[in-house]
Design a protein around this motif. Structure first.
Motif, PDB file in Angstrom:
ATOM      1  N   ALA A 427       0.848  -1.188   0.000  1.00 26.97           N
ATOM      2  CA  ALA A 427       0.000   0.000   0.000  1.00 26.97           C
ATOM      3  C   ALA A 427       0.884   1.239   0.000  1.00 26.97           C
ATOM      4  O   ALA A 427       1.982   1.239   0.564  1.00 26.97           O
ATOM      5  CB  ALA A 427      -0.901   0.008   1.233  1.00 26.97           C
ATOM      6  N   VAL A 428       0.415   2.309  -0.646  1.00 27.17           N
ATOM      7  CA  VAL A 428       1.067   3.613  -0.542  1.00 27.17           C
ATOM      8  C   VAL A 428       0.330   4.350   0.570  1.00 27.17           C
ATOM      9  O   VAL A 428      -0.803   4.796   0.385  1.00 27.17           O
ATOM     10  CB  VAL A 428       1.004   4.399  -1.859  1.00 27.17           C
ATOM     11  N   ALA A 429       0.951   4.458   1.744  1.00 30.72           N
ATOM     12  CA  ALA A 429       0.317   5.061   2.911  1.00 30.72           C
ATOM     13  C   ALA A 429       0.530   6.573   2.880  1.00 30.72           C
ATOM     14  O   ALA A 429       1.664   7.047   2.827  1.00 30.72           O
ATOM     15  CB  ALA A 429       0.898   4.475   4.188  1.00 30.72           C
ATOM     16  N   VAL A 430      -0.568   7.325   2.929  1.00 30.63           N
ATOM     17  CA  VAL A 430      -0.515   8.786   2.832  1.00 30.63           C
ATOM     18  C   VAL A 430      -0.779   9.395   4.203  1.00 30.63           C
ATOM     19  O   VAL A 430      -1.866   9.244   4.760  1.00 30.63           O
ATOM     20  CB  VAL A 430      -1.533   9.313   1.807  1.00 30.63           C
ATOM     21  N   GLY A 431       0.235  10.065   4.743  1.00 40.78           N
ATOM     22  CA  GLY A 431       0.122  10.700   6.045  1.00 40.78           C
ATOM     23  C   GLY A 431      -0.388  12.121   5.949  1.00 40.78           C
ATOM     24  O   GLY A 431      -0.693  12.631   4.875  1.00 40.78           O
ATOM     25  N   GLY A 432      -0.485  12.779   7.106  1.00 38.63           N
ATOM     26  CA  GLY A 432      -1.075  14.113   7.157  1.00 38.63           C
ATOM     27  C   GLY A 432      -0.115  15.183   7.628  1.00 38.63           C
ATOM     28  O   GLY A 432       0.800  14.929   8.404  1.00 38.63           O
ATOM     29  N   THR A 433      -0.349  16.407   7.145  1.00 32.66           N
ATOM     30  CA  THR A 433       0.439  17.564   7.568  1.00 32.66           C
ATOM     31  C   THR A 433      -0.476  18.702   8.002  1.00 32.66           C
ATOM     32  O   THR A 433      -1.678  18.700   7.717  1.00 32.66           O
ATOM     33  CB  THR A 433       1.340  18.087   6.437  1.00 32.66           C
ATOM     34  N   THR A 434       0.108  19.651   8.689  1.00 36.16           N
ATOM     35  CA  THR A 434      -0.508  20.946   8.950  1.00 36.16           C
ATOM     36  C   THR A 434       0.144  21.923   7.991  1.00 36.16           C
ATOM     37  O   THR A 434       1.370  22.062   7.979  1.00 36.16           O
ATOM     38  CB  THR A 434      -0.265  21.391  10.399  1.00 36.16           C
ATOM     39  N   LEU A 435      -0.652  22.583   7.162  1.00 40.19           N
ATOM     40  CA  LEU A 435      -0.136  23.398   6.057  1.00 40.19           C
ATOM     41  C   LEU A 435      -0.611  24.839   6.170  1.00 40.19           C
ATOM     42  O   LEU A 435      -1.811  25.105   6.142  1.00 40.19           O
ATOM     43  CB  LEU A 435      -0.606  22.805   4.717  1.00 40.19           C
ATOM     44  N   GLY A 436       0.327  25.752   6.281  1.00 42.78           N
ATOM     45  CA  GLY A 436       0.002  27.173   6.292  1.00 42.78           C
ATOM     46  C   GLY A 436       0.234  27.783   4.917  1.00 42.78           C
ATOM     47  O   GLY A 436       1.364  27.792   4.429  1.00 42.78           O
ATOM     48  N   ILE A 437      -0.829  28.271   4.276  1.00 45.30           N
ATOM     49  CA  ILE A 437      -0.738  28.915   2.965  1.00 45.30           C
ATOM     50  C   ILE A 437      -0.994  30.404   3.151  1.00 45.30           C
ATOM     51  O   ILE A 437      -2.040  30.799   3.680  1.00 45.30           O
ATOM     52  CB  ILE A 437      -1.752  28.326   1.970  1.00 45.30           C
ATOM     53  N   GLY A 438      -0.041  31.221   2.735  1.00 44.77           N
ATOM     54  CA  GLY A 438      -0.108  32.646   2.984  1.00 44.77           C
ATOM     55  C   GLY A 438      -0.981  33.407   1.998  1.00 44.77           C
ATOM     56  O   GLY A 438      -1.617  32.843   1.107  1.00 44.77           O
ATOM     57  N   ALA A 439      -0.980  34.745   2.158  1.00 50.11           N
ATOM     58  CA  ALA A 439      -1.818  35.611   1.333  1.00 50.11           C
ATOM     59  C   ALA A 439      -1.458  35.516  -0.139  1.00 50.11           C
ATOM     60  O   ALA A 439      -2.314  35.689  -1.015  1.00 50.11           O
ATOM     61  CB  ALA A 439      -1.697  37.054   1.822  1.00 50.11           C
ATOM     62  N   ALA A 440      -0.203  35.248  -0.453  1.00 50.07           N
ATOM     63  CA  ALA A 440       0.249  35.137  -1.845  1.00 50.07           C
ATOM     64  C   ALA A 440       0.181  33.700  -2.339  1.00 50.07           C
ATOM     65  O   ALA A 440       0.809  33.357  -3.333  1.00 50.07           O
ATOM     66  CB  ALA A 440       1.674  35.671  -1.974  1.00 50.07           C
TER      67      ALA A 440
END
Length: 667
Positions: A427-440
């Motif tokens: 299996a290709v196991a896909v983990g999780g992140t916390t992602l901050g995307i800025g104004a740009a």
């Protein structure tokens, strides 16, 4: 076939067993023939449940007896087609060819079917790929066939605490048994339990700034709004508000999706446990509101796989479902955001429990029309907890997928630790992140999704523990060859039978999953008559989001190729520590406070306010870590846009430095 009786012997013994009616029920009466226990056939939920009654005798159950293929030879074939330099490289088998070469024989499947018929079950049917035999019958007949008692149990929702109230489900009380001559043919049995163990997406309301009070509760981009903490929590005095849900444009920019590669000509399968409302209409509305090209009718189709005749089990599941379930919508929209040119086939599984339904959906993708599987990329945004179904069932499906050239992308789960579905080496196991995307639309930060939740009530903070994505080290599967030299030994050690060995580490790759930085998902509600209503939006997340995001980007990379990547882990690990991946790094004391936590204001559902502190490394709650390079939160990292796509295309011809089996087990 190793460990499998010859067809003639099985048929002869089975005929005797059926003719004699020799498998007694759970009453403990004398038995005319021996029976063998099938391990892994009791749901994990039974361990924390209290029996509250018996299942009605009139209740009908649809069970599936999963059949054993020649996994050893099939795994060798899967390795060969996934290994550059092999004479079999990318020479994938059709579903029919796989069944003929490695599946149980027609006579063996017929032997199991004859036994079920002899026990009074009806609607006995062997599926097209000979993966399982299904049958339906009233509770007493099922109890007699499998030597169990089926009762009703009450268990509290561990994820929600006592506030969720008691949940009641139906289940067998012990491991099932089958006639000894048939035992070598059986991997496991599903359909006896209605315990809702499978992970669902995390969906939350997505409020906009409250004009009346001038108080914002969420942001359109990361750190648009902040909140002061009084008193401070874990040294933090001012943190950001969560996002209201990222748009397709924001996620595309963060992961570098381009308009050159849109997944055109590729097909992604989405396996689901329930049908969404007016999915194509919803997808069209999502595309319009996100300024994406509108989907063509030919790009989306929905198929049904499997069925259940146990109305009370279905009712149990429905009663435990969330009021707004956007799992299917999120899967489709996340793939479309990353790969708007790809085709989608949504496979909705049917079954008497959620695990069975989703396994049916996965099996249907691989069986396809016999000549081809339904897709070469399967996004499976769900988890099955350890102990809920046999690992052997999942392993057989994943090996089949690899041999057929289908990439099976599984969510690592929305709780720390491993699952049956993410820990399999194929299996290709896909983990999780916390992602901050800025104004740009720039990636401000990205770290492992592991939030330490604090609750503020009456001026005092209470630490409620850690939630986040799954991962860790398997004590069932040894370290696969593709992970050697990439996964640090310190992250792969596990104790098995009092010995320390290197195990299969999870996850392999990751993407955005934190509810504080989730995606704005569209869905169509229903009116009082059950008809499609208005298009609405809600912020949703979980590794259920990360999985289709990655699947969409792989579809982009696969565009224009003559053969699919199939099982892609050997290639992913070959590209580890290159520009193909963005390395999700741990949060440190030098990280600005606005990027270290999110403030969740009180609302109509809770009078308490909360803070999620990112990238929590509390060993009492999780053994996982975020670190430079490979880690058990984010795997090799997150896709790095065009560099990821180009690297997959160039790297598919690499010659691995070593060899070795990928399916070594310690079972």
């Amino acid at each position: 076939m190793g460990g499998i009786l010859r067809t003639g012997a099985v048929m002869a013994v089975c005929a005797t067993v059926v003719a004699a009616g020799c498998v007694a029920g759970a009453s403990g009466s004398a038995q005319a023939a021996s029976a063998d226990v099938v391990p892994g056939s009791v749901p994990a939920a039974l361990g924390t449940a209290t029996r509250v009654g018996t299942a009605p005798a009139s209740q009908r159950l649809t069970v599936q007896v999963w059949l054993r293929p020649d996994v050893t030879r099939a795994a060798a074939s899967a390795d060969a087609v996934a290994t550059p330099g092999s004479l079999e490289f990318h020479r994938y088998l059709s579903p029919d060819a796989y069944t003929a070469r490695f599946g149980p024989s027609a006579a063996q499947a017929a032997a199991v079917a004859a036994w079920l018929t002899g026990k009074g079950l009806t609607g006995v049917q062997v599926d097209a790929g000979r993966d399982y035999v299904s049958a339906t019958g009233p509770v007493p007949a099922v109890e007699s066939a499998f030597q169990v008692r089926i009762g009703r149990y009450r268990v509290r929702d561990a994820a929600s605490g006592s506030s969720a109230g008691p949940a009641v489900f139906t289940s067998n009380d012990r491991e099932v048994s089958v006639p000894a001559p048939l035992a070598p043919l059986v991997l496991g049995v599903t359909g006896l339990s209605s315990a809702a163990a499978t992970s669902r997406s995390t969906a939350t309301a997505a409020p906009q700034s409250r004009a009346a009070t001038k108080t914002a509760t969420c942001s359109r981009y990361w750190a648009q709004h902040a909140h002061a903490l009084h008193p401070a929590y874990k040294g933090l005095t001012r943190v950001s508000l969560p996002v209201c849900g990222y748009s397709a444009a924001q996620l595309r920019a963060a992961y570098g999706a381009t308009w050159r590669d849109t997944g055109r000509g590729q097909t992604v399968a989405l396996t689901e446990g329930a049908s969404p409302t007016a999915m194509f209409r919803t997808l069209t509305a999502y595309a319009r509101s996100n300024h994406l090209p509108l989907p063509k009718r030919s790009q989306f189709r929905q198929v049904q796989a499997g069925a259940c005749q146990a109305s009370s089990a279905v009712a149990d599941r429905a009663a435990q479902s969330p009021s707004v379930d956007v799992e299917a919508e999120m899967d489709s929209e996340a793939v479309y955001a990353m790969a708007p040119g790809a085709n989608q086939v949504m496979v909705v599984g049917g079954g008497c429990d959620e695990d069975q339904a989703l396994l049916n959906a996965a099996s249907a993708v691989l069986t396809g029309d016999g000549h081809h599987p339904l897709a070469s990329i399967a996004s499976n945004s769900w988890q099955i907890p350890l102990g809920s179904v046999s690992t052997r069932i999942v392993h057989a499906l994943d090996v089949r997928a690899a041999a057929e050239g289908v990439g099976m992308y599984f969510a690592s789960g929305d709780t720390p630790g491993l699952t049956v579905t993410d820990s399999d080496p194929y299996a290709v196991a896909v983990g999780g992140t916390t992602l901050g995307i800025g104004a740009a639309k720039n990636r401000v930060f990205e770290t492992g999704w592991s939030d330490d939740l604090g609750s503020l009530s009456s001026g005092r903070w209470t630490d409620l523990g850690v939630s986040g994505g799954g991962g860790g080290v398997s004590d069932v599967y040894r370290q696969p060859s593709y992970q050697k030299g990439v996964v640090p030994a310190s992250m792969a050690r596990v104790k098995v039978a009092h010995k320390t060995v290197l195990g299969r580490a999870v996850p392999d790759i990751a993407a955005d999953a934190d509810p504080d930085t989730g995606m704005l998902t569209g869905y169509t509600d229903t009116d009082s008559h059950g008809n499609p209503g208005r298009y609405r939006t809600v912020a949703s997340a979980g590794t259920s989001l990360a999985t289709p995001l990655v699947a969409g980007l792989v579809a982009d990379a696969q565009q224009g190729r003559k053969s699919p990547y199939g099982f892609i882990n050997p290639l992913l690990y070959h590209l580890a520590r290159t520009r193909a991946f963005h390395d999700a790094l741990p949060i440190g004391t030098s990280t600005p406070q606005r990027n270290r936590a999110a403030y969740i204001a009180s609302d109509d559902t809770s009078t308490s306010a909360y803070v999620d502190v990112f990238d929590a490394q509390k060993r009492s709650d999780t053994q996982q870590v975020t670190a430079k390079g490979y880690d058990t939160m984010t795997g090799t990292g997150t896709p790095n846009g065009a560099a990821f796509i180009d690297a997959l295309r160039r790297g598919c011809w690499f010659r691995p430095g070593g060899s070795g089996r990928r399916d070594g087990t310690t079972e």
